[in-house]
Design a protein around this motif. Structure first.
Motif, PDB file in Angstrom:
ATOM      1  N   TRP A  47       0.824  -1.194   0.000  1.00 30.16           N
ATOM      2  CA  TRP A  47       0.000   0.000   0.000  1.00 30.16           C
ATOM      3  C   TRP A  47       0.859   1.245   0.000  1.00 30.16           C
ATOM      4  N   LEU A  48       0.218   2.340  -0.400  1.00 27.35           N
ATOM      5  CA  LEU A  48       0.859   3.652  -0.422  1.00 27.35           C
ATOM      6  C   LEU A  48       0.107   4.553   0.541  1.00 27.35           C
ATOM      7  N   VAL A  49       0.845   5.229   1.406  1.00 26.07           N
ATOM      8  CA  VAL A  49       0.233   6.124   2.380  1.00 26.07           C
ATOM      9  C   VAL A  49       0.902   7.494   2.288  1.00 26.07           C
ATOM     10  N   PHE A  50       0.074   8.513   2.229  1.00 24.92           N
ATOM     11  CA  PHE A  50       0.546   9.895   2.209  1.00 24.92           C
ATOM     12  C   PHE A  50       0.643  10.376   3.650  1.00 24.92           C
ATOM     13  N   LEU A  51       1.833  10.705   4.092  1.00 19.82           N
ATOM     14  CA  LEU A  51       2.037  11.216   5.445  1.00 19.82           C
ATOM     15  C   LEU A  51       2.393  12.699   5.378  1.00 19.82           C
ATOM     16  N   PRO A  52       1.897  13.472   6.339  1.00 22.16           N
ATOM     17  CA  PRO A  52       2.192  14.909   6.320  1.00 22.16           C
ATOM     18  C   PRO A  52       3.604  15.217   6.785  1.00 22.16           C
ATOM     19  N   ALA A  53       4.115  16.364   6.388  1.00 21.31           N
ATOM     20  CA  ALA A  53       5.471  16.773   6.759  1.00 21.31           C
ATOM     21  C   ALA A  53       5.640  16.856   8.270  1.00 21.31           C
ATOM     22  N   TYR A  58       9.596   6.979   7.860  1.00 23.90           N
ATOM     23  CA  TYR A  58      11.022   6.723   7.674  1.00 23.90           C
ATOM     24  C   TYR A  58      11.491   7.040   6.261  1.00 23.90           C
ATOM     25  N   GLY A  59      10.608   6.845   5.280  1.00 22.59           N
ATOM     26  CA  GLY A  59      10.974   7.090   3.887  1.00 22.59           C
ATOM     27  C   GLY A  59      10.395   8.378   3.339  1.00 22.59           C
ATOM     28  N   PHE A  60      10.108   9.327   4.215  1.00 20.04           N
ATOM     29  CA  PHE A  60       9.456  10.574   3.791  1.00 20.04           C
ATOM     30  C   PHE A  60      10.353  11.373   2.849  1.00 20.04           C
ATOM     31  N   VAL A  61       9.734  11.835   1.758  1.00 24.19           N
ATOM     32  CA  VAL A  61      10.400  12.704   0.797  1.00 24.19           C
ATOM     33  C   VAL A  61       9.623  14.013   0.667  1.00 24.19           C
ATOM     34  N   ASP A  62       8.298  13.895   0.559  1.00 22.90           N
ATOM     35  CA  ASP A  62       7.438  15.060   0.343  1.00 22.90           C
ATOM     36  C   ASP A  62       6.006  14.636   0.678  1.00 22.90           C
ATOM     37  N   ALA A  63       5.197  15.561   1.162  1.00 22.15           N
ATOM     38  CA  ALA A  63       3.817  15.239   1.529  1.00 22.15           C
ATOM     39  C   ALA A  63       2.977  14.794   0.331  1.00 22.15           C
ATOM     40  N   PRO A  66       3.661   9.451  -1.732  1.00 21.54           N
ATOM     41  CA  PRO A  66       3.326   8.446  -0.733  1.00 21.54           C
ATOM     42  C   PRO A  66       4.495   7.506  -0.449  1.00 21.54           C
ATOM     43  N   GLU A  67       4.454   6.936   0.743  1.00 20.08           N
ATOM     44  CA  GLU A  67       5.454   5.943   1.136  1.00 20.08           C
ATOM     45  C   GLU A  67       4.898   4.542   0.918  1.00 20.08           C
ATOM     46  N   LEU A  68       5.750   3.684   0.428  1.00 25.37           N
ATOM     47  CA  LEU A  68       5.396   2.297   0.155  1.00 25.37           C
ATOM     48  C   LEU A  68       5.593   1.436   1.396  1.00 25.37           C
ATOM     49  N   SER A  69       4.606   0.603   1.660  1.00 25.09           N
ATOM     50  CA  SER A  69       4.740  -0.499   2.607  1.00 25.09           C
ATOM     51  C   SER A  69       4.375  -1.755   1.829  1.00 25.09           C
ATOM     52  N   ILE A  70       5.196  -2.790   1.956  1.00 24.74           N
ATOM     53  CA  ILE A  70       4.953  -4.020   1.209  1.00 24.74           C
ATOM     54  C   ILE A  70       5.410  -5.207   2.045  1.00 24.74           C
ATOM     55  N   THR A  71       4.618  -6.265   1.991  1.00 22.88           N
ATOM     56  CA  THR A  71       4.959  -7.491   2.704  1.00 22.88           C
ATOM     57  C   THR A  71       4.598  -8.683   1.848  1.00 22.88           C
ATOM     58  N   THR A  72       5.539  -9.569   1.662  1.00 25.41           N
ATOM     59  CA  THR A  72       5.255 -10.898   1.142  1.00 25.41           C
ATOM     60  C   THR A  72       5.441 -11.825   2.334  1.00 25.41           C
ATOM     61  N   PHE A  73       4.395 -12.561   2.669  1.00 24.21           N
ATOM     62  CA  PHE A  73       4.408 -13.358   3.887  1.00 24.21           C
ATOM     63  C   PHE A  73       5.283 -14.606   3.757  1.00 24.21           C
ATOM     64  N   LEU A  74       5.814 -15.044   4.886  1.00 20.05           N
ATOM     65  CA  LEU A  74       6.650 -16.240   4.927  1.00 20.05           C
ATOM     66  C   LEU A  74       5.959 -17.386   4.201  1.00 20.05           C
ATOM     67  N   GLY A  75       6.741 -18.169   3.508  1.00 20.03           N
ATOM     68  CA  GLY A  75       6.212 -19.277   2.736  1.00 20.03           C
ATOM     69  C   GLY A  75       5.870 -18.888   1.309  1.00 20.03           C
ATOM     70  N   HIS A  76       5.875 -17.576   1.033  1.00 17.62           N
ATOM     71  CA  HIS A  76       5.539 -17.096  -0.309  1.00 17.62           C
ATOM     72  C   HIS A  76       6.636 -16.225  -0.897  1.00 17.62           C
ATOM     73  N   GLY A 100       5.421  10.199  -7.679  1.00 22.54           N
ATOM     74  CA  GLY A 100       6.523   9.388  -7.192  1.00 22.54           C
ATOM     75  C   GLY A 100       6.104   8.524  -6.021  1.00 22.54           C
ATOM     76  N   ILE A 101       6.960   7.584  -5.669  1.00 20.46           N
ATOM     77  CA  ILE A 101       6.753   6.683  -4.530  1.00 20.46           C
ATOM     78  C   ILE A 101       8.069   6.623  -3.775  1.00 20.46           C
ATOM     79  N   SER A 102       7.997   6.759  -2.453  1.00 24.10           N
ATOM     80  CA  SER A 102       9.208   6.666  -1.648  1.00 24.10           C
ATOM     81  C   SER A 102       9.116   5.466  -0.710  1.00 24.10           C
ATOM     82  N   LEU A 103      10.251   5.132  -0.111  1.00 27.35           N
ATOM     83  CA  LEU A 103      10.310   4.036   0.851  1.00 27.35           C
ATOM     84  C   LEU A 103      11.586   4.148   1.653  1.00 27.35           C
TER      85      LEU A 103
END
Length: 137
Positions: A47-53, A58-63, A66-76, A100-103
Motif C-alpha cells: 500500500w501507499l500512504v501519504f504522510l504529512p510533513a 522513515y521514507g518521507f520525501v514530500d507530503a 506516498p510511502e510504500l509499505s509491502i509485505t510478502t508473507f513467509l512461505g511465499h 513518485g513513490i518513496s520508501l
C-alpha cells in the motif's frame, strides 16, 4: 519490518506511533493498496500512504509523495509475488497521477534488490537505512 526475523509483534506496532501511522489512518482519501489473495490465502500486501510533513515516516520525501509499505508473507517469498504486486501498485499509482513513490529500506534487507530492479533510487540516508524514490512523472 520483520524481513529478517520476527522483531515486531502487532502489539509493538500498535503501541508505536512512528510505526502505526502507516496504517492507523488508512485510507486517508488518497492512500490505497492491493493484496494478493490467491486461493483465499493472502500471500502479499502493498500500500501507499501519504504522510504529512509534520508527521513523516522513515521514507518521507514530500507530503505529495506516498510511502510504500509491502509485505510478502513467509512461505511465499522468492516466488515473484512481491515483484508482481509492486508492479501493479506502481501502474495504479501512475494512472492516478501520483508523481513518485518513496520508501525506507534497512541495510541487509533482501527486498532492496526488488526496489533497485523497479527503478527506485537512493535519495537519502537515515541511520542504517536508505530512503529511496521512484519518480513516476
Amino acid at each position: 519490518m520483520n524481513w529478517d526475523e520476527p522483531r515486531f509483534t502487532l502489539d509493538n506496532v500498535d503501541g508505536s506511533h512512528e510505526l502505526s501511522h502507516y496504517f492507523s489512518s488508512f485510507p486517508s482519501g488518497r492512500d490505497f493498496g492491493l493484496a494478493d489473495d490467491s486461493g483465499n490465502t493472502v500471500r502479499a500486501v502493498a500500500w501507499l500512504v501519504f504522510l504529512p510533513a509534520e508527521d513523516p515516516g522513515y521514507g518521507f520525501v514530500d507530503a505529495d509523495i506516498p510511502e510504500l509499505s509491502i509485505t510478502t508473507f513467509l512461505g511465499h517469498r522468492g516466488q515473484g509475488i512481491g515483484g508482481a504486486i509492486l508492479s501493479e501498485l506502481i501502474s495504479r499509482a501512475r494512472s492516478r497521477g501520483i508523481r513518485g513513490i518513496s520508501l525506507s529500506v534497512a541495510d541487509g534487507n533482501r527486498a532492496r534488490r526488488l526496489y533497485d530492479c523497479a527503478g527506485f533510487e537512493v535519495v537519502g540516508r537515515n541511520g542504517s537505512s536508505d530512503t529511496m524514490l521512484l519518480t513516476l512523472t
